[in-house]
Design an enzyme around this catalytic site. Structure first.
Site, PDB file in Angstrom:
ATOM      1  N   ASP A  80       0.851  -1.193   0.000  1.00 18.78           N
ATOM      2  CA  ASP A  80       0.000   0.000   0.000  1.00 18.78           C
ATOM      3  C   ASP A  80       0.888   1.244   0.000  1.00 18.78           C
ATOM      4  O   ASP A  80       0.694   2.171   0.783  1.00 18.78           O
ATOM      5  CB  ASP A  80      -0.930  -0.001   1.217  1.00 18.78           C
ATOM      6  CG  ASP A  80      -2.045   1.036   1.120  1.00 18.78           C
ATOM      7  OD1 ASP A  80      -2.472   1.347  -0.014  1.00 18.78           O
ATOM      8  OD2 ASP A  80      -2.483   1.547   2.171  1.00 18.78           O
ATOM      9  N   LEU A  81       1.847   1.271  -0.911  1.00 22.23           N
ATOM     10  CA  LEU A  81       2.832   2.342  -0.930  1.00 22.23           C
ATOM     11  C   LEU A  81       2.308   3.519  -1.743  1.00 22.23           C
ATOM     12  O   LEU A  81       2.161   3.430  -2.961  1.00 22.23           O
ATOM     13  CB  LEU A  81       4.149   1.837  -1.526  1.00 22.23           C
ATOM     14  CG  LEU A  81       5.331   2.818  -1.465  1.00 22.23           C
ATOM     15  CD1 LEU A  81       5.697   3.137  -0.024  1.00 22.23           C
ATOM     16  CD2 LEU A  81       6.528   2.261  -2.215  1.00 22.23           C
TER      17      LEU A  81
END
Length: 297
Positions: A189-190
């Site tokens: 979830d960058l």
């Protein structure tokens, strides 16, 4: 939700004292967690300024966050100082990042190229082979994450997007069937809101937070950032030309193939569309990003 004056609240002053911690600011919430700035009292976990994070039970951050933080240990990821047990479940004691400025401030100030470069360099620094052997954490795979695309029940409800979702399913099949290298451990979830600036007297650097921990092809970790930052003022970043520029920067900074970065971007942002529909929440920029990426592939 209990108030901080309630001694039963795990973030209350009295509950913190039992953990050898003392409050150093008000509590706040994120999407899946409650958090409070703390300091150690002398007997608690070392590390100066700390942040106590209590993830929502059953969330990916609760299940996979601690082992991902341990696997990513290094200057690119916030440091996990320790774990403590509370009445509401395990809580993470984390390094507190100061001043904590979010990376989206760069994009919103007109410096999206620099923000994208920082995200690409963090991808390259973070990605490592997943832990192996007995006792290795059972991280989710990209096949697990994308499974929602293939559930028949989702298709009728998402009929307006059927063409894009069909394209995503086809690309997903092709990508999973042709990995270019052994799987890596990805953040999962960058994006801009999960990268904060930290300055401990060394001039400052950008550090990732809140990993999900997903195993698979490294290029897939570029997907979440393509639909960020959020809000109408950032809409100009989601057209084909802007996304092509972002993809070129990511390819240069990570070494990953630009086409596979784009393909994973389409697939995983289509997954995000399905999730938003299931949660009955607005799809943010996801639909525009999927449509633009379909034009680029």
């Amino acid at each position: 939700m209990a108030s901080l004056s309630d001694p039963l609240d795990p973030l209350s002053d009295s509950a913190l004292a039992a953990l050898d911690l003392v409050a150093d600011g008000p509590a706040f919430t994120s999407l899946n967690s409650r958090l409070r700035p703390v300091r150690r009292t002398g007997r608690g976990p070392s590390g100066g300024k700390l942040l106590l994070k209590l993830p929502r039970r059953g969330s990916d951050e609760a299940r996979f966050g601690p082992p991902a933080l341990a696997a990513f240990a290094g200057p690119a990821m916030v440091r996990l100082v320790g774990m403590v047990e509370t009445d509401a479940g395990p809580a993470q004691v984390l390094q507190r990042l100061v001043p904590g400025e979010r990376l989206d401030t760069l994009s919103r100030a007109g410096n999206d190229d620099r923000a994208t470069e920082i995200l690409g360099r963090l991808m390259a620094a973070l990605h490592v082979p997943p832990p192996a052997g007995a006792g290795a954490p059972p991280f989710q795979t990209l096949a697990d994450v994308t499974a929602t695309l293939h559930r028949p029940a989702a298709a009728p409800a998402l009929a307006p997007w059927s063409g894009l979702l069909d394209r995503a399913r086809s690309l997903c099949h092709d990508l999973l069937a042709s990995p270019p290298s052994p799987p890596l451990l990805l953040h999962g979830d960058l994006h801009h809101e999960n990268v904060l600036r930290h300055d401990d007297g060394d001039g400052g650097r950008w550090i990732a937070i809140d990993p999900w921990g997903v195993t698979g092809e490294g290029a897939a970790d570029g997907a979440a950032l393509l639909q960020n930052p959020d809000g109408p003022a950032a809409a100009h970043l989601f057209g084909p030309a802007a996304l092509a520029r972002r993809l070129a920067i990511l390819a240069e900074t990570t070494g990953y193939d630009r086409q596979r970065l784009a393909m994973w971007g389409l697939v995983l942002n289509a997954v995000s569309l399905v999730w938003h529909h299931q949660d009955r929440t607005p799809p943010r920029a996801g639909l525009a990003v999927v449509d633009s990426l379909a034009r680029l592939i």
